[in-house]
Design an enzyme around this catalytic site. Structure first.
Site, PDB file in Angstrom:
ATOM      1  N   HIS A 221      34.742 -66.503  18.294  1.00  0.00           N
ATOM      2  CA  HIS A 221      34.293 -65.901  17.120  1.00  0.00           C
ATOM      3  C   HIS A 221      34.622 -64.643  15.671  1.00  0.00           C
ATOM      4  O   HIS A 221      34.076 -64.700  14.425  1.00  0.00           O
ATOM      5  CB  HIS A 221      32.787 -66.427  17.062  1.00  0.00           C
ATOM      6  CG  HIS A 221      32.187 -67.736  16.718  1.00  0.00           C
ATOM      7  ND1 HIS A 221      32.146 -68.093  18.103  1.00  0.00           N
ATOM      8  CD2 HIS A 221      32.276 -68.906  15.985  1.00  0.00           C
ATOM      9  CE1 HIS A 221      31.593 -69.809  17.837  1.00  0.00           C
ATOM     10  NE2 HIS A 221      31.580 -69.629  16.902  1.00  0.00           N
ATOM     11  N   GLU A 470      32.582 -82.226  19.817  1.00  0.00           N
ATOM     12  CA  GLU A 470      33.074 -80.387  20.771  1.00  0.00           C
ATOM     13  C   GLU A 470      32.928 -80.997  22.453  1.00  0.00           C
ATOM     14  O   GLU A 470      33.090 -80.050  22.816  1.00  0.00           O
ATOM     15  CB  GLU A 470      32.244 -79.539  20.404  1.00  0.00           C
ATOM     16  CG  GLU A 470      31.071 -79.570  19.697  1.00  0.00           C
ATOM     17  CD  GLU A 470      30.639 -77.922  18.892  1.00  0.00           C
ATOM     18  OE1 GLU A 470      31.415 -77.519  18.641  1.00  0.00           O
ATOM     19  OE2 GLU A 470      29.761 -78.694  18.854  1.00  0.00           O
ATOM     20  N   ASP A 494      36.185 -75.905  21.006  1.00  0.00           N
ATOM     21  CA  ASP A 494      34.975 -76.147  22.205  1.00  0.00           C
ATOM     22  C   ASP A 494      35.524 -77.283  23.057  1.00  0.00           C
ATOM     23  O   ASP A 494      35.660 -76.976  23.861  1.00  0.00           O
ATOM     24  CB  ASP A 494      33.632 -76.433  21.402  1.00  0.00           C
ATOM     25  CG  ASP A 494      32.633 -74.556  21.089  1.00  0.00           C
ATOM     26  OD1 ASP A 494      33.517 -73.765  22.045  1.00  0.00           O
ATOM     27  OD2 ASP A 494      31.688 -75.013  21.131  1.00  0.00           O
ATOM     28  N   CYS A 541      37.931 -79.546  12.662  1.00  0.00           N
ATOM     29  CA  CYS A 541      36.741 -78.146  11.153  1.00  0.00           C
ATOM     30  C   CYS A 541      37.094 -77.460  12.402  1.00  0.00           C
ATOM     31  O   CYS A 541      37.155 -76.127  12.720  1.00  0.00           O
ATOM     32  CB  CYS A 541      35.748 -78.212  11.337  1.00  0.00           C
ATOM     33  SG  CYS A 541      34.603 -79.101  12.695  1.00  0.00           S
TER      34      CYS A 541
END
Length: 603
Positions: A221, A470, A494, A541
């Site tokens: 992240h 995910e 993920d 996404c």
């Protein structure tokens, strides 16, 4: 001496500037910029801490002097004397003043920065005794930091760039200074061992032209937020923070994943040219901003934006996004510790205001809000991370599991989102679902949140409900999901991590993180196919959506909705405009059937 440090490229482009090191400390240290009018206050905070520690040491010296030789060895008194000398050393106090005054660092950041500068000088000493005094200096500084804890000034907004202080650098540096004599501000690049998502948000609107971290993976992240900042970035550079010194000139090549330290004039000129070429390319892409994303054979493609904060909607609109495909709401919850190390979560009203700003910022276009996704590499605070060091947080209590474990917190968020939906079109996205029981619990809590608002007479709007795919278990049980949800969103970051058993934040296994792995591509393709068969919406996404290397493949698999960082929208749009999906469909099937999809993609 010029040398290169290699890492993982996570955000493209070239950055050239002075290094700013965020130095690790054994206690938590705040890093933020202050306003110019706060300079004297911050210097006074350091002075007050130094005086308090000096008094503390004086009392210790007095008590040692009263002890007998058997109770307090002579070395202890000598050590305390050394600590007093280090505390009063002008190199420490003068350096701290420099970082506060010239760079607008807060007091703690300035103190740890100057500690790192002096510590390197100790490391270079030939005398072993003097080298070992570095540990004493660290102890003195930590005493000061403990004294300063809880007295931090209010976090200031982004500061102005600071002019280069020519007197503070060697004359040799002037030969390497690409801005020397031109009067422009000097770009700054951030070098750190690691940066939490909360740290990244603090720096998001600051002066940095690029950054490098020792740890991290392409889809950690930290890397994701770096891409949203649209600045060159490298992660997983191992020892970068130990090799680079404060104020070194560095070049960050975000395309190649290389940082060049102390570049020669020839190298500077070469990268300066590359930097200008990149600016020209961005200028060319900017012309596509208002052009509809339609393929050569007339297929309309939806290009959406991923955002972290409501203010990011301005960049999304500017990039030509037709909506927000992923609002990572957890960033509203991060970096909220007070001086007592307590975390205050945003209440319903604060969240409602934030979601409403996002809806209004998108000017009538839809906004997809993902419910809080914390855990793994996104702890709410430092304590959450340290408490789980012995576990595997990626497989633990995170995302929807976290929310279902704290229904009161989850209901607060759901009520805020429902209320914001009265102001515009909102889609609600639930992360990390895997079990039918989790789906039932989630839907039940959404109904309960509506009932609570009804009992209060509060106004709220309708929501489209979506689930993230995910986890492989979710991708393999799509029919269960499509019974309950209006749309699905494939979180490839993920999905790749869990399919391949790769920690996406770990640079040691980063080479095994493979978006083109046959298993990953099959799960993505099957999800798209089943959604289209049932007439349900589907988007990607994850980072794959913004990677132009996969745009043609995803189009060929039938994907018509991509959500990515605003900085990637125009590059993907260019690929869409050049594509013919009729020709891409058989090619995409061939890629799926290939033994080596990566080679088929490249060919």
């Amino acid at each position: 001496m010029t040398f290169a440090v290699h890492g993982l490229p996570v955000a493209r482009g070239i950055a050239i500037g002075r290094a700013v090191l965020v130095v690790s400390s054994r206690i938590d240290v705040a890093h933020y910029f202050i306003k110019p009018e706060e300079i004297e206050t911050e210097i006074d905070r350091v002075r007050t801490a130094r005086n308090a520690v000096a008094d503390e040491l004086t009392k210790l010296q007095a008590s040692v002097a009263q002890m007998g030789p058997n109770d307090a060895p002579h070395e202890l008194a000598a050590l305390l004397e050394v600590h007093q000398m280090l505390l009063q050393d002008e190199a420490l106090s003068g350096g701290v003043k420099h970082w506060v005054s010239d760079r607008l660092y807060n007091a703690e950041w300035a103190l740890t920065t100057q500690l790192e500068v002096i510590a390197r000088q100790f490391d270079e000493m030939e005398d072993p005794y003097l080298r070992e005094r570095k540990a004493d200096l660290e102890q003195v500084v930590e005493r000061m930091l403990h004294r300063m804890k809880g007295t931090a000034a209010v976090l200031a907004p982004s500061p102005p760039r600071r002019k280069r202080a020519a007197a503070s650098h060697d004359q040799d540096d002037e030969d390497h200074d690409p801005t020397a004599g031109d009067g422009f501000d000097v770009p700054l690049v951030l070098i750190a061992h690691d940066l939490s998502p909360a740290d990244m948000l603090q720096f998001k609107k600051s002066v940095f032209a690029g950054f490098v971290t020792d740890v991290g993976g392409r889809t950690s992240h930290t890397a994701i937020v770096a891409r949203s900042m649209d600045i060159p970035a490298i992660v997983g550079a191992r020892s970068a923070s130990q090799l680079v010194r404060q104020d070194d000139w560095v070049i960050i090549d975000g395309e190649a994943g290389v940082m060049i330290v102390d570049p020669s004039p020839i190298i500077l000129a070469e990268y300066g040219f590359k930097q200008r070429q990149g600016d020209l390319e961005r200028g060319r892409l900017a012309r596509l901003r208002h052009k509809p994303a339609v393929t050569l054979d007339g297929q309309r493609v939806e290009l959406l934006a991923n955002i972290e904060m409501p203010e990011d909607t301005a960049g999304a609109v500017k990039a030509g996004a037709v909506g927000v495909g992923l609002f990572r709401s957890e960033f509203l919850f991060m970096g909220r510790e007070n001086s007592a190390r307590q975390t205050r979560l945003p209440d319903e009203e604060e969240q409602y205001q934030a979601y409403t700003r996002a809806v209004e910022g998108m000017q009538g276009m839809p906004v997809t809000i993902r419910t809080i996704d914390v855990g793994a590499d996104k702890p709410l605070d430092g304590k959450s991370a340290s408490k789980q060091e012995h576990l595997n947080p990626a497989l633990g209590l995170r995302a929807i599991r976290w929310s279902l474990a704290d229904p009161a917190m989850f209901l607060t968020q759901l009520r805020a989102i429902l209320r914001a939906a009265a102001h515009g079109e909102i889609h609600l996205l639930i992360p990390m679902l895997a079990h039918a029981s989790e789906i039932r619990q989630t839907l039940s809590l959404i109904d309960f949140a509506r009932a609570e608002l009804d009992s209060r007479g509060a106004v709220y709007g309708p929501l489209k409900l979506g689930a993230m795919i995910e986890i492989p278990a979710a991708a393999l049980t799509l029919k269960t999901f499509l019974k309950h949800f209006d749309f699905l969103s494939i979180g490839t970051n993920d999905l790749i991590q869990y399919t391949l058993a790769i920690d996406r934040a770990d640079e040691a296994v980063a080479h095994l993180y493979d978006p083109a792995h046959p298993a990953v591509l099959k799960l993505v393709a099957d999800t798209i196919t089943e959604c289209r068969r049932q007439g349900k919406g589907v988007s990607v996404c994850g980072e794959m959506a913004g990677d132009v290397a996969f745009t043609r493949l995803l189009l060929g698999l039938g994907l018509r909705s991509f959500s990515m960082h605003p900085s990637r929208i125009l590059a993907v749009k260019q690929e869409v405009l050049r594509a013919d999906t009729g020709k891409l469909e058989p090619w995409a099937k061939g890629v799926l059937d290939a033994d080596d999809p990566a080679a088929a993609l490249a060919g």
